[in-house]
Design an enzyme around this catalytic site. Structure first.
Site, PDB file in Angstrom:
ATOM      1  CE  LYS A  53      -1.065  -1.832  -0.646  1.00  0.00           C
ATOM      2  NZ  LYS A  53       0.057  -2.302  -1.469  1.00  0.00           N
ATOM      3  CD  GLN A  97       3.038  -4.052  -0.181  1.00  0.00           C
ATOM      4  OE1 GLN A  97       1.880  -4.116  -0.590  1.00  0.00           O
ATOM      5  NE2 GLN A  97       3.685  -2.911  -0.083  1.00  0.00           N
ATOM      6  CG  ASP A 120      -0.167  -3.565  -7.016  1.00  0.00           C
ATOM      7  OD1 ASP A 120      -0.545  -2.500  -6.515  1.00  0.00           O
ATOM      8  OD2 ASP A 120       0.383  -4.476  -6.375  1.00  0.00           O
TER       9      ASP A 120
HETATM   10  N1  GUN Z   1       5.171  -1.281  -2.538  1.00  0.00           N
HETATM   11  C1  GUN Z   1       5.099   0.068  -2.462  1.00  0.00           C
HETATM   12  N2  GUN Z   1       4.003   0.516  -3.095  1.00  0.00           N
HETATM   13  C2  GUN Z   1       3.352  -0.570  -3.571  1.00  0.00           C
HETATM   14  C3  GUN Z   1       2.151  -0.743  -4.302  1.00  0.00           C
HETATM   15  O1  GUN Z   1       1.439   0.206  -4.681  1.00  0.00           O
HETATM   16  N3  GUN Z   1       1.829  -2.029  -4.595  1.00  0.00           N
HETATM   17  C4  GUN Z   1       2.598  -3.082  -4.222  1.00  0.00           C
HETATM   18  N4  GUN Z   1       2.201  -4.302  -4.574  1.00  0.00           N
HETATM   19  N5  GUN Z   1       3.720  -2.958  -3.551  1.00  0.00           N
HETATM   20  C5  GUN Z   1       4.097  -1.701  -3.222  1.00  0.00           C
END
Ligand code: GUN
Length: 281
Positions: A53, A97, A120
């Site tokens: 990311k 996350q 998100d």
């Molecule tokens: N853990 C697995 N997929 C995601 C996501 O799309 N965003 C976040 N913040 N955590 C995750």
């Protein structure tokens, strides 16, 4: 029959070029979009996702702010950080996350994020907006998967869409998006009986199961659009929830792993971040 591959790398590259232009337009107005990424603990898969990311941000000119908290971080430490970032004018998006280490309250933390900075789309306000069909931030993985489905050009109205998995992150928002596209939606999950009876009639099949190569050719309707959301590590290799080689003999369209939905998820995170910065501007 050999399915057409829906290539997340190609679609992402096109989208990221457009995102770069939007970032440059913001910079010309004195605004650099900023994304704060919070990782708590030492989960190895999460470390990889977070690095990807942050690399995505760098690629298109978004500033990323990294916050690493130890496994032992308390709920109030996490919440204080979120509150600080909510107030920070250089931060347009905040990402926590998931999953968080045991003992931390995920929903309480997510609810604290300013909904306008919730890139998100996990905040209850954005989830609620999605459910009633008003404009809000849409979760990145389902948004990317939907973009891939639409890239086929298939008319979705009245099609039978089957989503396997009922998580807040993927299955639930994915089902709502497909419903919004006028699909007839069936949600399947770990307690579903006779799963194959459902998957066999799916014009669009979204697999978010978390089991390597779980979807086999005999479970797929000929010509179906098969979207593989799985990221499973087997013998050091990343494989999806779909048995790609056999299913691509039956399906009409299929997404690969890697280079499929995962790539699009990050692109949609960047899109949500740039959009948040544009709203702020
Ligand atoms: N853990 C697995 N997929 C995601 C996501 O799309 N965003 C976040 N913040 N955590 C995750």
């Amino acid at each position: 029959m050999s399915a057409i591959r829906i290539d997340g790398k190609t679609l992402s590259a096109e989208l990221r070029e457009k995102l770069k232009e939007r970032v440059n337009a913001l910079k010309a107005r004195g605004i650099t979009p900023g994304l704060a990424v919070i990782l708590v603990g030492e989960d190895e898969a999460s470390k990889i996702y977070v690095r990807n990311k942050e690399n995505g941000c760098e690629e298109i000119g978004v500033k990323s702010f990294s916050y690493r908290l130890p496994e032992t971080a308390t709920q109030s430490e996490l919440e204080e950080l979120i509150k600080k970032l909510n107030k920070d004018e250089n931060v347009n998006g905040i990402l926590v996350q998931l999953p968080l280490p045991n003992g931390l309250d995920e929903q309480k933390a997510l609810a604290l994020i300013d909904a306008k900075k919730d890139v998100d789309g996990f905040h209850i306000e954005n989830m609620g907006k999605l459910l009633i069909g008003t404009e809000g931030v849409v979760a990145c993985t389902p948004k990317g998967a939907m973009y891939m489905i639409r890239s086929t050009g298939i008319d979705l109205s009245g099609k039978h869409a089957v989503v396997i998995g009922r998580s807040n992150i993927v299955g639930k928002p994915m089902s709502v998006l497909l419903l919004g596209a006028n699909c007839t939606v069936t949600m399947c999950h770990s307690r579903t009986q006779n799963l194959k009876e459902f998957t066999k009639t799916a014009d669009i099949l979204v697999a978010a199961v978390g089991k390597a190569k779980f979807i086999t050719a005999d479970m797929v309707k000929p010509g179906a659009v098969v979207i593989d959301v799985g990221i499973n590590r087997v013998d050091g290799k990343v494989v999806g929830d779909v048995d790609y080689d056999s299913v691509s003999e039956v399906a009409g369209y299929i997404t690969p792993v890697p280079g499929g939905v995962g790539k699009m998820t990050i692109t949609m995170l960047l899109d949500n971040t740039v959009e948040a910065a544009e709203r702020y501007a």
